[in-house]
Design a protein around this motif. Structure first.
Motif, PDB file in Angstrom:
ATOM      1  N   MET A  61       0.833  -1.212   0.000  1.00  0.00           N
ATOM      2  CA  MET A  61       0.000   0.000   0.000  1.00  0.00           C
ATOM      3  C   MET A  61       0.860   1.252   0.000  1.00  0.00           C
ATOM      4  O   MET A  61       0.537   2.234  -0.681  1.00  0.00           O
ATOM      5  CB  MET A  61      -0.926   0.008   1.211  1.00  0.00           C
ATOM      6  CG  MET A  61      -2.112  -0.916   1.079  1.00  0.00           C
ATOM      7  SD  MET A  61      -3.138  -0.967   2.570  1.00  0.00           S
ATOM      8  CE  MET A  61      -3.664   0.724   2.690  1.00  0.00           C
ATOM      9  N   ALA A  62       1.959   1.235   0.743  1.00  0.00           N
ATOM     10  CA  ALA A  62       2.868   2.388   0.771  1.00  0.00           C
ATOM     11  C   ALA A  62       3.428   2.647  -0.620  1.00  0.00           C
ATOM     12  O   ALA A  62       3.454   3.788  -1.097  1.00  0.00           O
ATOM     13  CB  ALA A  62       3.989   2.151   1.776  1.00  0.00           C
ATOM     14  N   VAL A  63       3.867   1.610  -1.304  1.00  0.00           N
ATOM     15  CA  VAL A  63       4.387   1.746  -2.669  1.00  0.00           C
ATOM     16  C   VAL A  63       3.298   2.272  -3.600  1.00  0.00           C
ATOM     17  O   VAL A  63       3.517   3.222  -4.360  1.00  0.00           O
ATOM     18  CB  VAL A  63       4.945   0.400  -3.180  1.00  0.00           C
ATOM     19  CG1 VAL A  63       5.235   0.451  -4.677  1.00  0.00           C
ATOM     20  CG2 VAL A  63       6.194   0.020  -2.405  1.00  0.00           C
ATOM     21  N   ASP A  64       2.109   1.688  -3.542  1.00  0.00           N
ATOM     22  CA  ASP A  64       1.012   2.096  -4.427  1.00  0.00           C
ATOM     23  C   ASP A  64       0.624   3.563  -4.213  1.00  0.00           C
ATOM     24  O   ASP A  64       0.405   4.299  -5.172  1.00  0.00           O
ATOM     25  CB  ASP A  64      -0.208   1.204  -4.223  1.00  0.00           C
ATOM     26  CG  ASP A  64       0.034  -0.233  -4.653  1.00  0.00           C
ATOM     27  OD1 ASP A  64       1.002  -0.488  -5.406  1.00  0.00           O
ATOM     28  OD2 ASP A  64      -0.741  -1.110  -4.218  1.00  0.00           O
ATOM     29  N   GLN A  65       0.550   3.972  -2.955  1.00  0.00           N
ATOM     30  CA  GLN A  65       0.167   5.360  -2.653  1.00  0.00           C
ATOM     31  C   GLN A  65       1.231   6.351  -3.118  1.00  0.00           C
ATOM     32  O   GLN A  65       0.901   7.401  -3.665  1.00  0.00           O
ATOM     33  CB  GLN A  65      -0.099   5.532  -1.160  1.00  0.00           C
ATOM     34  CG  GLN A  65      -1.362   4.850  -0.696  1.00  0.00           C
ATOM     35  CD  GLN A  65      -2.598   5.463  -1.346  1.00  0.00           C
ATOM     36  OE1 GLN A  65      -2.809   6.660  -1.303  1.00  0.00           O
ATOM     37  NE2 GLN A  65      -3.406   4.633  -1.971  1.00  0.00           N
ATOM     38  N   LEU A  66       2.499   6.028  -2.898  1.00  0.00           N
ATOM     39  CA  LEU A  66       3.562   6.916  -3.372  1.00  0.00           C
ATOM     40  C   LEU A  66       3.544   7.044  -4.891  1.00  0.00           C
ATOM     41  O   LEU A  66       3.687   8.144  -5.427  1.00  0.00           O
ATOM     42  CB  LEU A  66       4.927   6.408  -2.909  1.00  0.00           C
ATOM     43  CG  LEU A  66       5.289   6.766  -1.482  1.00  0.00           C
ATOM     44  CD1 LEU A  66       6.475   5.952  -1.008  1.00  0.00           C
ATOM     45  CD2 LEU A  66       5.588   8.252  -1.384  1.00  0.00           C
ATOM     46  N   LYS A  67       3.372   5.921  -5.576  1.00  0.00           N
ATOM     47  CA  LYS A  67       3.307   5.965  -7.037  1.00  0.00           C
ATOM     48  C   LYS A  67       2.132   6.802  -7.516  1.00  0.00           C
ATOM     49  O   LYS A  67       2.243   7.546  -8.482  1.00  0.00           O
ATOM     50  CB  LYS A  67       3.210   4.549  -7.611  1.00  0.00           C
ATOM     51  CG  LYS A  67       4.504   3.783  -7.544  1.00  0.00           C
ATOM     52  CD  LYS A  67       4.343   2.342  -7.963  1.00  0.00           C
ATOM     53  CE  LYS A  67       3.923   2.208  -9.394  1.00  0.00           C
ATOM     54  NZ  LYS A  67       3.879   0.824  -9.854  1.00  0.00           N
ATOM     55  N   GLN A  68       1.011   6.688  -6.837  1.00  0.00           N
ATOM     56  CA  GLN A  68      -0.187   7.424  -7.247  1.00  0.00           C
ATOM     57  C   GLN A  68      -0.049   8.924  -7.008  1.00  0.00           C
ATOM     58  O   GLN A  68      -0.500   9.727  -7.819  1.00  0.00           O
ATOM     59  CB  GLN A  68      -1.394   6.894  -6.482  1.00  0.00           C
ATOM     60  CG  GLN A  68      -2.688   7.595  -6.837  1.00  0.00           C
ATOM     61  CD  GLN A  68      -3.859   7.029  -6.075  1.00  0.00           C
ATOM     62  OE1 GLN A  68      -3.783   5.973  -5.453  1.00  0.00           O
ATOM     63  NE2 GLN A  68      -4.964   7.738  -6.106  1.00  0.00           N
ATOM     64  N   SER A  73       1.247  15.465  -7.164  1.00  0.00           N
ATOM     65  CA  SER A  73       1.209  16.415  -6.056  1.00  0.00           C
ATOM     66  C   SER A  73       1.450  17.840  -6.570  1.00  0.00           C
ATOM     67  O   SER A  73       1.888  18.045  -7.690  1.00  0.00           O
ATOM     68  CB  SER A  73       2.253  16.050  -5.015  1.00  0.00           C
ATOM     69  OG  SER A  73       3.543  16.181  -5.565  1.00  0.00           O
ATOM     70  N   ASP A  74       1.193  18.801  -5.720  1.00  0.00           N
ATOM     71  CA  ASP A  74       1.407  20.208  -6.033  1.00  0.00           C
ATOM     72  C   ASP A  74       2.902  20.441  -6.250  1.00  0.00           C
ATOM     73  O   ASP A  74       3.702  20.223  -5.330  1.00  0.00           O
ATOM     74  CB  ASP A  74       0.886  21.074  -4.888  1.00  0.00           C
ATOM     75  CG  ASP A  74       1.002  22.549  -5.173  1.00  0.00           C
ATOM     76  OD1 ASP A  74       1.642  22.939  -6.169  1.00  0.00           O
ATOM     77  OD2 ASP A  74       0.440  23.335  -4.375  1.00  0.00           O
ATOM     78  N   THR A  75       3.285  20.879  -7.422  1.00  0.00           N
ATOM     79  CA  THR A  75       4.703  21.050  -7.737  1.00  0.00           C
ATOM     80  C   THR A  75       5.341  22.192  -6.959  1.00  0.00           C
ATOM     81  O   THR A  75       6.555  22.299  -6.898  1.00  0.00           O
ATOM     82  CB  THR A  75       4.923  21.277  -9.248  1.00  0.00           C
ATOM     83  OG1 THR A  75       4.157  22.425  -9.642  1.00  0.00           O
ATOM     84  CG2 THR A  75       4.515  20.079 -10.046  1.00  0.00           C
ATOM     85  N   ALA A  76       4.527  23.038  -6.323  1.00  0.00           N
ATOM     86  CA  ALA A  76       5.080  24.126  -5.521  1.00  0.00           C
ATOM     87  C   ALA A  76       5.569  23.639  -4.161  1.00  0.00           C
ATOM     88  O   ALA A  76       6.326  24.318  -3.481  1.00  0.00           O
ATOM     89  CB  ALA A  76       4.029  25.222  -5.330  1.00  0.00           C
TER      90      ALA A  76
END
Length: 79
Positions: A61-68, A73-76
């Motif tokens: 789940m940690a891998v899947d969430q990071l990939k997603q 995410s906000d590039t700022a």
């Protein structure tokens, strides 16, 4: 300008004490050149929580969430 070509290989090991592997690995290579130049390639290693219930699911789940979320995410925001 030429693009760098990356060939990925992923592997984990259960370790010396466990009967099964609870680790998870993954990577995300953005297809958009601008995003690739700005954020690079994401490689993830999630060490399983050895011996606890559903440790292999937690690391996956940690891998899947990071990939997603990494490239969405906000590039700022700074990492």
């Amino acid at each position: 300008m030429s693009m760098l070509q990356i060939t990925s290989a992923l592997m984990t090991h259960r370790g010396m004490r466990r009967k099964h592997n609870e680790d998870a690995v993954g990577y995300e290579y953005p297809s958009d050149v601008a995003r690739l130049q700005a954020d690079g390639v994401l490689f993830i290693v999630a060490d399983g929580v050895g011996g606890l219930a559903a440790g292999e699911r937690a690391s996956q789940m940690a891998v899947d969430q990071l990939k997603q979320h990494y490239f969405n995410s906000d590039t700022a925001l700074s990492l």
